[in-house]
Motif scaffolding. Structure first.
Motif, PDB file in Angstrom:
ATOM      1  N   PHE A  21     -21.793 -70.720 115.519  1.00  0.00           N
ATOM      2  CA  PHE A  21     -21.574 -72.003 116.181  1.00  0.00           C
ATOM      3  C   PHE A  21     -21.219 -73.063 115.151  1.00  0.00           C
ATOM      4  N   VAL A  22     -20.254 -73.891 115.495  1.00  0.00           N
ATOM      5  CA  VAL A  22     -19.932 -75.037 114.655  1.00  0.00           C
ATOM      6  C   VAL A  22     -20.536 -76.281 115.296  1.00  0.00           C
ATOM      7  N   SER A  23     -20.591 -77.323 114.545  1.00  0.00           N
ATOM      8  CA  SER A  23     -21.196 -78.578 114.974  1.00  0.00           C
ATOM      9  C   SER A  23     -20.662 -79.021 116.333  1.00  0.00           C
ATOM     10  N   GLY A  24     -21.578 -79.280 117.259  1.00  0.00           N
ATOM     11  CA  GLY A  24     -21.193 -79.756 118.580  1.00  0.00           C
ATOM     12  C   GLY A  24     -21.016 -78.676 119.631  1.00  0.00           C
ATOM     13  N   ASP A  25     -21.045 -77.419 119.246  1.00  0.00           N
ATOM     14  CA  ASP A  25     -20.926 -76.336 120.231  1.00  0.00           C
ATOM     15  C   ASP A  25     -22.113 -76.350 121.189  1.00  0.00           C
ATOM     16  N   ALA A  26     -21.854 -75.995 122.438  1.00  0.00           N
ATOM     17  CA  ALA A  26     -22.924 -75.855 123.435  1.00  0.00           C
ATOM     18  C   ALA A  26     -22.614 -74.615 124.258  1.00  0.00           C
ATOM     19  N   LYS A  51     -23.220 -76.145 109.261  1.00  0.00           N
ATOM     20  CA  LYS A  51     -23.721 -77.510 109.070  1.00  0.00           C
ATOM     21  C   LYS A  51     -23.072 -78.488 110.049  1.00  0.00           C
ATOM     22  N   LYS A  52     -23.855 -79.519 110.383  1.00  0.00           N
ATOM     23  CA  LYS A  52     -23.348 -80.524 111.323  1.00  0.00           C
ATOM     24  C   LYS A  52     -22.302 -81.386 110.626  1.00  0.00           C
ATOM     25  N   LEU A  53     -21.308 -81.818 111.410  1.00  0.00           N
ATOM     26  CA  LEU A  53     -20.211 -82.602 110.847  1.00  0.00           C
ATOM     27  C   LEU A  53     -20.511 -84.094 110.830  1.00  0.00           C
ATOM     28  N   THR A  54     -21.347 -84.552 111.770  1.00  0.00           N
ATOM     29  CA  THR A  54     -21.745 -85.957 111.819  1.00  0.00           C
ATOM     30  C   THR A  54     -23.267 -86.009 111.923  1.00  0.00           C
ATOM     31  N   PRO A  55     -23.878 -87.136 111.600  1.00  0.00           N
ATOM     32  CA  PRO A  55     -25.343 -87.222 111.655  1.00  0.00           C
ATOM     33  C   PRO A  55     -25.937 -86.963 113.044  1.00  0.00           C
ATOM     34  N   THR A  56     -25.178 -87.190 114.104  1.00  0.00           N
ATOM     35  CA  THR A  56     -25.721 -87.039 115.459  1.00  0.00           C
ATOM     36  C   THR A  56     -25.282 -85.754 116.160  1.00  0.00           C
ATOM     37  N   SER A  57     -24.417 -84.980 115.539  1.00  0.00           N
ATOM     38  CA  SER A  57     -23.933 -83.773 116.215  1.00  0.00           C
ATOM     39  C   SER A  57     -24.998 -82.679 116.207  1.00  0.00           C
ATOM     40  N   LYS A  58     -25.062 -81.951 117.328  1.00  0.00           N
ATOM     41  CA  LYS A  58     -26.029 -80.872 117.495  1.00  0.00           C
ATOM     42  C   LYS A  58     -25.308 -79.632 118.002  1.00  0.00           C
ATOM     43  N   THR A  59     -25.922 -78.505 117.773  1.00  0.00           N
ATOM     44  CA  THR A  59     -25.457 -77.246 118.350  1.00  0.00           C
ATOM     45  C   THR A  59     -26.549 -76.795 119.306  1.00  0.00           C
ATOM     46  N   ARG A  60     -26.162 -76.405 120.530  1.00  0.00           N
ATOM     47  CA  ARG A  60     -27.162 -76.055 121.546  1.00  0.00           C
ATOM     48  C   ARG A  60     -26.862 -74.711 122.183  1.00  0.00           C
ATOM     49  N   SER A  61     -27.928 -74.019 122.503  1.00  0.00           N
ATOM     50  CA  SER A  61     -27.849 -72.768 123.255  1.00  0.00           C
ATOM     51  C   SER A  61     -28.876 -72.842 124.378  1.00  0.00           C
ATOM     52  N   THR A  62     -28.418 -72.612 125.608  1.00  0.00           N
ATOM     53  CA  THR A  62     -29.308 -72.666 126.766  1.00  0.00           C
ATOM     54  C   THR A  62     -29.184 -71.374 127.558  1.00  0.00           C
ATOM     55  N   ILE A  63     -30.327 -70.762 127.838  1.00  0.00           N
ATOM     56  CA  ILE A  63     -30.368 -69.570 128.686  1.00  0.00           C
ATOM     57  C   ILE A  63     -31.227 -69.880 129.891  1.00  0.00           C
TER      58      ILE A  63
END
Length: 126
Positions: A21-26, A51-63
């Motif tokens: 996953f890259v930064s911001g993927d969900a 690594k995140k590209l911006t201070p607020t970017s997140k990577t998320r996985s939801t099942i």
């Protein structure tokens, strides 16, 4: 999967392009195992969290899973590998009906540890 007379079990390999996953993927995965069914979810390899590209970017996985009566859900992925300065959130919501069963493995290993790239510089939430 819906059960069939001959075979009530299915195995599914979850694949991703580039191995992580890259930064911001969900990623959102919805699973339903019908009555008396068996579903095994596997991954082909580890899931890297870059690594995140911006201070607020997140990577998320939801099942989200619903396992009907007398059914079995098996989730056995390869490990999550967070790299330095990554941010990963993982949420699993699993509803087990009467006499339903679950086998679930959620694990991680450090990424590029010899290069100082372990998760100690990142954020993980499970």
């Amino acid at each position: 999967p819906s059960p069939h007379r001959e075979c009530k079990s299915r195995t599914v390999f979850l694949l991703s392009h580039g191995g992580g996953f890259v930064s911001g993927d969900a990623v959102n995965l919805e699973i339903v195992v019908e009555a008396e069914g068996v579903l095994s979810l596997l991954t082909q390899g580890s899931t890297k969290i870059f690594k995140k590209l911006t201070p607020t970017s997140k990577t998320r996985s939801t099942i989200s899973a619903h396992v009907h009566p007398h059914s079995l859900l098996i989730i056995l992925p390869e490990p999550v590998v967070p790299f330095a300065q990554s941010h990963f959130e993982s949420l699993q919501t699993i509803v087990l009906e009467s006499n339903a069963s679950l086998v679930f493995l959620d694990w991680m290993v450090g990424g590029r540890v010899k290069m100082g790239g372990s998760a100690r510089q990142g954020c993980m939430a499970f």
